[in-house]
Structures are given as structure tokens and as C-alpha cells.
Design a protein around this motif. Structure first.
Motif, PDB file in Angstrom:
ATOM      1  N   VAL A 248       0.849  -1.187   0.000  1.00 23.10           N
ATOM      2  CA  VAL A 248       0.000   0.000   0.000  1.00 23.10           C
ATOM      3  C   VAL A 248       0.885   1.237   0.000  1.00 23.10           C
ATOM      4  O   VAL A 248       1.735   1.398   0.879  1.00 23.10           O
ATOM      5  CB  VAL A 248      -0.941   0.016   1.226  1.00 23.10           C
ATOM      6  CG1 VAL A 248      -1.700   1.339   1.299  1.00 23.10           C
ATOM      7  CG2 VAL A 248      -1.913  -1.151   1.177  1.00 23.10           C
ATOM      8  N   PHE A 249       0.663   2.109  -0.979  1.00 21.96           N
ATOM      9  CA  PHE A 249       1.371   3.381  -1.059  1.00 21.96           C
ATOM     10  C   PHE A 249       0.447   4.493  -0.554  1.00 21.96           C
ATOM     11  O   PHE A 249      -0.737   4.504  -0.847  1.00 21.96           O
ATOM     12  CB  PHE A 249       1.808   3.658  -2.495  1.00 21.96           C
ATOM     13  CG  PHE A 249       3.044   2.898  -2.901  1.00 21.96           C
ATOM     14  CD1 PHE A 249       4.246   3.559  -3.113  1.00 21.96           C
ATOM     15  CD2 PHE A 249       3.005   1.514  -3.038  1.00 21.96           C
ATOM     16  CE1 PHE A 249       5.388   2.864  -3.470  1.00 21.96           C
ATOM     17  CE2 PHE A 249       4.142   0.803  -3.400  1.00 21.96           C
ATOM     18  CZ  PHE A 249       5.342   1.473  -3.619  1.00 21.96           C
ATOM     19  N   GLY A 250       1.003   5.422   0.213  1.00 18.99           N
ATOM     20  CA  GLY A 250       0.179   6.432   0.866  1.00 18.99           C
ATOM     21  C   GLY A 250      -0.556   5.838   2.049  1.00 18.99           C
ATOM     22  O   GLY A 250      -1.720   6.141   2.300  1.00 18.99           O
TER      23      GLY A 250
ATOM     24  N   ALA B  85       4.330  -1.225   3.521  1.00 13.84           N
ATOM     25  CA  ALA B  85       3.566  -0.019   3.820  1.00 13.84           C
ATOM     26  C   ALA B  85       4.466   1.162   3.492  1.00 13.84           C
ATOM     27  O   ALA B  85       5.519   1.322   4.113  1.00 13.84           O
ATOM     28  CB  ALA B  85       3.141   0.010   5.284  1.00 13.84           C
ATOM     29  N   VAL B  86       4.063   1.978   2.535  1.00  9.72           N
ATOM     30  CA  VAL B  86       4.967   2.978   1.965  1.00  9.72           C
ATOM     31  C   VAL B  86       4.407   4.384   2.140  1.00  9.72           C
ATOM     32  O   VAL B  86       3.202   4.615   1.960  1.00  9.72           O
ATOM     33  CB  VAL B  86       5.211   2.701   0.465  1.00  9.72           C
ATOM     34  CG1 VAL B  86       6.276   3.648  -0.094  1.00  9.72           C
ATOM     35  CG2 VAL B  86       5.608   1.242   0.245  1.00  9.72           C
TER      36      VAL B  86
ATOM     37  N   TRP C 155       5.676   8.962   9.606  1.00 12.82           N
ATOM     38  CA  TRP C 155       5.493   7.530   9.840  1.00 12.82           C
ATOM     39  C   TRP C 155       6.707   6.701   9.415  1.00 12.82           C
ATOM     40  O   TRP C 155       6.792   5.529   9.786  1.00 12.82           O
ATOM     41  CB  TRP C 155       4.269   7.029   9.079  1.00 12.82           C
ATOM     42  CG  TRP C 155       2.950   7.386   9.725  1.00 12.82           C
ATOM     43  CD1 TRP C 155       2.659   8.485  10.470  1.00 12.82           C
ATOM     44  CD2 TRP C 155       1.743   6.614   9.671  1.00 12.82           C
ATOM     45  NE1 TRP C 155       1.351   8.477  10.860  1.00 12.82           N
ATOM     46  CE2 TRP C 155       0.766   7.332  10.386  1.00 12.82           C
ATOM     47  CE3 TRP C 155       1.395   5.408   9.069  1.00 12.82           C
ATOM     48  CZ2 TRP C 155      -0.544   6.865  10.526  1.00 12.82           C
ATOM     49  CZ3 TRP C 155       0.093   4.948   9.204  1.00 12.82           C
ATOM     50  CH2 TRP C 155      -0.870   5.665   9.932  1.00 12.82           C
ATOM     51  N   ILE C 156       7.618   7.266   8.652  1.00  9.30           N
ATOM     52  CA  ILE C 156       8.757   6.487   8.159  1.00  9.30           C
ATOM     53  C   ILE C 156       9.578   5.948   9.333  1.00  9.30           C
ATOM     54  O   ILE C 156       9.924   6.674  10.268  1.00  9.30           O
ATOM     55  CB  ILE C 156       9.662   7.346   7.244  1.00  9.30           C
ATOM     56  CG1 ILE C 156       8.873   7.853   6.032  1.00  9.30           C
ATOM     57  CG2 ILE C 156      10.891   6.558   6.806  1.00  9.30           C
ATOM     58  CD1 ILE C 156       8.337   6.774   5.140  1.00  9.30           C
TER      59      ILE C 156
ATOM     60  N   VAL D 239       7.434  -2.216   9.352  1.00 10.96           N
ATOM     61  CA  VAL D 239       7.855  -0.823   9.486  1.00 10.96           C
ATOM     62  C   VAL D 239       7.480  -0.060   8.220  1.00 10.96           C
ATOM     63  O   VAL D 239       7.662  -0.541   7.096  1.00 10.96           O
ATOM     64  CB  VAL D 239       9.380  -0.746   9.735  1.00 10.96           C
ATOM     65  CG1 VAL D 239       9.874   0.692   9.677  1.00 10.96           C
ATOM     66  CG2 VAL D 239       9.707  -1.372  11.089  1.00 10.96           C
ATOM     67  N   VAL D 240       6.955   1.141   8.395  1.00 13.76           N
ATOM     68  CA  VAL D 240       6.629   1.999   7.259  1.00 13.76           C
ATOM     69  C   VAL D 240       7.931   2.460   6.603  1.00 13.76           C
ATOM     70  O   VAL D 240       8.880   2.854   7.279  1.00 13.76           O
ATOM     71  CB  VAL D 240       5.799   3.215   7.714  1.00 13.76           C
ATOM     72  CG1 VAL D 240       5.463   4.115   6.518  1.00 13.76           C
ATOM     73  CG2 VAL D 240       4.518   2.757   8.406  1.00 13.76           C
ATOM     74  N   THR D 241       7.959   2.411   5.274  1.00 11.62           N
ATOM     75  CA  THR D 241       9.192   2.689   4.545  1.00 11.62           C
ATOM     76  C   THR D 241       8.970   3.705   3.433  1.00 11.62           C
ATOM     77  O   THR D 241       7.845   3.903   2.980  1.00 11.62           O
ATOM     78  CB  THR D 241       9.754   1.388   3.933  1.00 11.62           C
ATOM     79  OG1 THR D 241      10.988   1.659   3.262  1.00 11.62           O
ATOM     80  CG2 THR D 241       8.772   0.794   2.929  1.00 11.62           C
TER      81      THR D 241
END
Length: 269
Positions: free
Chosen positions: A6-8, A32-33, A40-41, A57-59
Motif C-alpha cells: 500500500v502506497f500512501g 507499507a509505503v 510515519w517512516i 515498518v513503514v518505509t
């Protein structure tokens, strides 16, 4: 398992997509991007969504997300989506696009990418809206130009593009039913002394305010009678469910740029 990124992911739709992927049989969340520099990164996705840690982890590493995924879902912004579509196609990763607000150059770029990539792009992912698109095309073909067409849509105060992607889908359907190009007949809002309505025009009107999720009316106004086709969305989760359905449907498909009509078996593909 179909591995879906998922992007955004921090947005309302991004978080709904995460929940729908978690609930879907045969699907798993692979990445999760968010954009570089986002708060959130580097943070645990579950914690950032207000729940338990989930060891993801959000990347902002797009290449790593593509390498981990079979398909990506993207409700972001036009420029970001077009750039991402190129990278996804190069990586052999399918792409579900719910982004709206594209200009003609963006659409041409996505069409070219679709010759080698696997894309589902739709201004609206809901079953009801796509049925409405089919009905709008059929009604437009059945009624003559003595029926004036107006498309009225309402969305929440935070929506940044107008007319909505769904309204444009409906306008395209009406134009196809009449055998004309939408760009030649679209009339986007009126102000001042406009003169009489142009014959054959397809009018668009956008309402923005409050917390409208999405309402669309296609009005065919003829002599002595009117036909109105209407769709009201009452739960944003229906868009996320449609996007996940599209992500699952793309498995094993030939390269191409598909629509939700194809996913739902209402198109020609």
C-alpha cells in the motif's frame, strides 16, 4: 498468498486498504509505503494506526517495496502515480490505481505504460458506481440529444480535484453512448451571463463541503420528463474493498490498462 503493498499508507484510504487486505482471503500486506520525510517512516505500522505492533515498518524505499510485492495499490497524487507506474512495470509488479485528477499527458503516459505493465485504473472502485457507468452509457445511447445531460457530484471539503474522477467516468460513459468525444462537449460549471445551454453539452457541477463521502447524479432532462441515475456512497471502505478485489483479479492477466468494469465482468476484456 497475493503480496500487496500500500502506497500512501498513512491516509484514510491507505489505512482502510491495510484493514481490507488483512481481512481478505489469499492476500497479505507486503509493504507499507509513505513519501520521504513523512512522520510515519521508520515506525511500526500497527502502532501508527493506533493498534498493536505488527512487525512491519513503514518505509520510503520504493524499490524494496516493489521487490517484496506482487501488486501495489496506490491512492496518492497524479505525478507520483505516473512515476510509480513506470517503476512497477519495469519491476514486473502489477498496479492498482485509485488516484484521480490526471491530465491528458498523465493519461497518455499511463496508457503507454499499460502496454507492458499490468494496471487497473478507475476513478471509483465501487460495484454500484461501475454499474451506474454502464447504465449511463445505455441511457445516453437510448435517448436523443433533446435530453440535456448534467452530472452533479458532492464530496467532502478536503477533496482537491473537481470534477471528481467518478463524475468524469460518468461523463465519458454518456459521451460514448452518444458517439462523441467528452472533451468536445464538456461544460464544467457556469458563472455570469453564459447564454443559452449549448446543444449536446454534458454539464458538470461539483459540491464541496462537510463530510460527503461521494454522491453522483446523472440527470437526463428532456421535454416533459427527466431521468435521474443516482449513486450515494455511505462507507469509504467500499472503495478499499474494490481496490483489493482488483489487486487479486490482476493475477495471471495479460499486460494492459484495465478498468473496474473489467474486474467486475462488465467490460470488454
Amino acid at each position: 498468498m497475493r503480496k500487496i503493498a500500500v502506497f500512501g499508507v498513512s491516509g484514510r484510504m491507505g489505512q482502510m486498504l491495510v484493514r481490507e487486505i488483512d481481512a481478505a482471503s489469499g492476500a497479505s500486506l507486503s509493504a507499507a509505503v509513505e513519501r520521504a520525510g513523512h512522520d510515519w517512516i521508520g515506525q511500526d505500522l500497527g502502532r501508527m494506526m493506533g493498534g498493536a505492533a505488527r512487525d512491519l515498518v513503514v518505509t520510503d524505499d520504493i524499490d524494496a517495496a516493489l521487490a517484496a510485492s506482487d501488486v501495489i495499490i496506490d491512492f496518492t497524487a497524479p505525478a507520483a502515480t505516473v512515476a510509480l507506474a513506470r517503476r512497477a512495470a519495469d519491476a514486473g509488479v502489477a498496479h492498482v490505481i485509485g488516484t484521480t485528477g490526471f491530465d491528458d499527458d498523465d493519461l497518455a503516459a499511463l496508457a503507454e505504460i499499460g502496454t507492458r505493465g499490468h494496471i487497473v485504473r478507475a476513478g471509483n472502485m465501487s460495484l454500484g458506481v461501475n454499474l451506474l457507468v454502464t447504465l449511463a452509457r445505455q441511457v445516453a445511447a437510448a435517448l436523443g440529444e433533446e435530453f440535456d445531460v448534467e452530472i452533479v457530484e458532492a464530496h467532502h471539503r478536503h477533496k482537491v480535484d473537481a470534477p471528481s474522477g467518478t463524475a468524469l467516468m460518468l461523463g465519458e460513459a454518456v459521451a460514448q453512448g452518444r458517439g462523441v468525444n467528452l472533451s468536445d462537449v464538456a461544460d464544467r460549471g457556469r458563472d455570469g451571463i453564459t447564454g443559452a445551454r449549448r446543444e449536446g453539452a454534458i454539464g458538470f457541477h461539483a459540491i464541496r463541503g462537510g463530510d460527503f463521502i461521494g454522491e453522483h447524479d446523472v440527470i437526463f432532462a428532456g421535454p416533459g420528463e427527466r431521468v435521474t441515475l443516482r449513486h450515494v456512497a455511505s462507507d469509504r471502505a467500499l472503495f478499499a474493498r474494490g481496490a483489493v478485489r482488483a489487486a487479486m483479479w490482476l493475477e495471471g492477466r495479460a499486460p494492459g490498462e484495465y478498468s473496474m468494469l473489467d474486474v467486475l465482468g462488465l467490460g470488454k476484456s
